[in-house]
Design an enzyme around this catalytic site. Sequence first.
Site, PDB file in Angstrom:
ATOM      1  N   HIS A  61      39.207   8.721 -14.112  1.00 33.34           N
ATOM      2  CA  HIS A  61      38.983   9.796 -13.121  1.00 33.34           C
ATOM      3  C   HIS A  61      39.453  11.113 -13.738  1.00 33.34           C
ATOM      4  O   HIS A  61      38.732  12.109 -13.749  1.00 33.34           O
ATOM      5  CB  HIS A  61      39.763   9.437 -11.865  1.00 33.34           C
ATOM      6  CG  HIS A  61      39.785  10.466 -10.791  1.00 33.34           C
ATOM      7  ND1 HIS A  61      38.679  10.826 -10.079  1.00 33.34           N
ATOM      8  CD2 HIS A  61      40.810  11.205 -10.290  1.00 33.34           C
ATOM      9  CE1 HIS A  61      39.019  11.751  -9.179  1.00 33.34           C
ATOM     10  NE2 HIS A  61      40.296  11.992  -9.291  1.00 33.34           N
ATOM     11  N   HIS A  75      45.156  16.532  -9.759  1.00 31.93           N
ATOM     12  CA  HIS A  75      44.261  17.154  -8.780  1.00 31.93           C
ATOM     13  C   HIS A  75      45.024  17.736  -7.592  1.00 31.93           C
ATOM     14  O   HIS A  75      45.992  17.153  -7.119  1.00 31.93           O
ATOM     15  CB  HIS A  75      43.207  16.148  -8.302  1.00 31.93           C
ATOM     16  CG  HIS A  75      42.093  15.943  -9.298  1.00 31.93           C
ATOM     17  ND1 HIS A  75      41.292  14.827  -9.313  1.00 31.93           N
ATOM     18  CD2 HIS A  75      41.662  16.734 -10.312  1.00 31.93           C
ATOM     19  CE1 HIS A  75      40.405  14.939 -10.300  1.00 31.93           C
ATOM     20  NE2 HIS A  75      40.617  16.088 -10.924  1.00 31.93           N
ATOM     21  N   HIS A 108      42.605   7.594  -1.077  1.00 34.58           N
ATOM     22  CA  HIS A 108      41.657   8.218  -0.137  1.00 34.58           C
ATOM     23  C   HIS A 108      41.088   7.236   0.870  1.00 34.58           C
ATOM     24  O   HIS A 108      40.992   6.041   0.595  1.00 34.58           O
ATOM     25  CB  HIS A 108      40.474   8.830  -0.901  1.00 34.58           C
ATOM     26  CG  HIS A 108      40.815  10.065  -1.651  1.00 34.58           C
ATOM     27  ND1 HIS A 108      40.737  11.318  -1.098  1.00 34.58           N
ATOM     28  CD2 HIS A 108      41.268  10.235  -2.917  1.00 34.58           C
ATOM     29  CE1 HIS A 108      41.111  12.216  -1.997  1.00 34.58           C
ATOM     30  NE2 HIS A 108      41.441  11.593  -3.116  1.00 34.58           N
ATOM     31  N   HIS A 151      48.289  12.079 -10.655  1.00 33.73           N
ATOM     32  CA  HIS A 151      47.407  12.920 -11.491  1.00 33.73           C
ATOM     33  C   HIS A 151      47.378  14.328 -10.932  1.00 33.73           C
ATOM     34  O   HIS A 151      47.893  14.594  -9.853  1.00 33.73           O
ATOM     35  CB  HIS A 151      46.013  12.309 -11.635  1.00 33.73           C
ATOM     36  CG  HIS A 151      45.174  12.284 -10.395  1.00 33.73           C
ATOM     37  ND1 HIS A 151      45.493  11.539  -9.286  1.00 33.73           N
ATOM     38  CD2 HIS A 151      44.003  12.915 -10.088  1.00 33.73           C
ATOM     39  CE1 HIS A 151      44.565  11.700  -8.357  1.00 33.73           C
ATOM     40  NE2 HIS A 151      43.652  12.540  -8.817  1.00 33.73           N
ATOM     41  N   ASP A 170      44.566  17.901  -4.463  1.00 39.58           N
ATOM     42  CA  ASP A 170      44.771  17.102  -3.248  1.00 39.58           C
ATOM     43  C   ASP A 170      45.838  16.019  -3.421  1.00 39.58           C
ATOM     44  O   ASP A 170      46.103  15.256  -2.493  1.00 39.58           O
ATOM     45  CB  ASP A 170      43.435  16.488  -2.759  1.00 39.58           C
ATOM     46  CG  ASP A 170      42.811  15.545  -3.771  1.00 39.58           C
ATOM     47  OD1 ASP A 170      42.756  15.890  -4.966  1.00 39.58           O
ATOM     48  OD2 ASP A 170      42.381  14.444  -3.361  1.00 39.58           O
ATOM     49  N   HIS A 171      46.473  15.968  -4.606  1.00 34.50           N
ATOM     50  CA  HIS A 171      47.576  15.031  -4.829  1.00 34.50           C
ATOM     51  C   HIS A 171      48.895  15.752  -5.107  1.00 34.50           C
ATOM     52  O   HIS A 171      49.945  15.118  -5.079  1.00 34.50           O
ATOM     53  CB  HIS A 171      47.237  14.066  -5.970  1.00 34.50           C
ATOM     54  CG  HIS A 171      46.053  13.204  -5.637  1.00 34.50           C
ATOM     55  ND1 HIS A 171      46.149  11.880  -5.287  1.00 34.50           N
ATOM     56  CD2 HIS A 171      44.730  13.524  -5.541  1.00 34.50           C
ATOM     57  CE1 HIS A 171      44.939  11.412  -5.000  1.00 34.50           C
ATOM     58  NE2 HIS A 171      44.062  12.394  -5.151  1.00 34.50           N
ATOM     59  N   ASP A 223      43.364   7.575  -7.502  1.00 35.54           N
ATOM     60  CA  ASP A 223      41.918   7.707  -7.653  1.00 35.54           C
ATOM     61  C   ASP A 223      41.387   6.915  -8.851  1.00 35.54           C
ATOM     62  O   ASP A 223      40.340   7.235  -9.412  1.00 35.54           O
ATOM     63  CB  ASP A 223      41.534   9.188  -7.776  1.00 35.54           C
ATOM     64  CG  ASP A 223      41.916   9.981  -6.532  1.00 35.54           C
ATOM     65  OD1 ASP A 223      42.388   9.367  -5.545  1.00 35.54           O
ATOM     66  OD2 ASP A 223      41.756  11.214  -6.534  1.00 35.54           O
TER      67      ASP A 223
END
Length: 262
Positions: free
Chosen positions: A114, A58, A176, A56, A60-61, A138
């Site tokens: 999410h 985001h 995570h 996805h 942080d990915h 996530d």
Amino acid sequence: MPLILETIPCLADNYAYLIHDPATGETALIDVPEAPPILARLSEKGWVLHQIFITHHHPDHIDGVADMVAATGAAVLGGADDAHRLPPLARTLREGDTVSVGAHEGRVLDVSGHTVGHIAFVFDGAGEEGETLAFTADSLMAAGCGRLFEGTPDQMWASLQKLAALPDDTWVCSGHEYTTSNLAFAAHVDADNPALHARIEKVKKARAEGRATVPSRLSGEKATNPFLRSGEAALKSFIGQPEATDAQTFAALRALKDNFRG
Ligand code: ZN
Ligand code: FE
């Protein structure tokens, strides 16, 4: 030959995963929070990266994608519905599509909730003991699930049901290290669950020893993850609605978790 799975801690509390087919030498990466720890693991293993699968959009990915592509030339694959907000993709994916890593095929599932367009990758029976490997990022997480930033509770509930239908010995490879705080919420809403208390002790020990709590077994998630236990009478009564549907119970639990300060 089974896929070899490597779990790589990144940033403060993210995980990236490498899968490697020893028969063909092919290697793929799931998500790129940052490049350096992943490049270090690749060189330690002597593996060459061929593909990057994105779950996805985001940051942080995906923040490490450009560096990773510059260093390895790997092809980037990601969700069709996320393509407009992902780095350039060699191929876009929808539920029902497959990816391959050497001799192994991975199925793409839409696990929106999410975010809308979040996908998961499922490699049936590809693990060292024939377990299924599910890269859920996530969506389904260890003892929890992602916050609903874009999707509806019904969407996330449907996504979790798809993942819960996988074999019990599936490794849930989530994005995570949130397990400790997820378990604090689980203990709050599902206090009389002995399996949950046993897991809390196991996770305490793992974290004290600096070990990752992922991947986690799907069987353990079904026994202790409150979001997969929305069908249980104990959780319906916790939310004060013994007659609620499973989806309504999920929605109420997810809303409670948003405001939970353990
Ligand atoms: Zn995310
Ligand atoms: Fe994340």
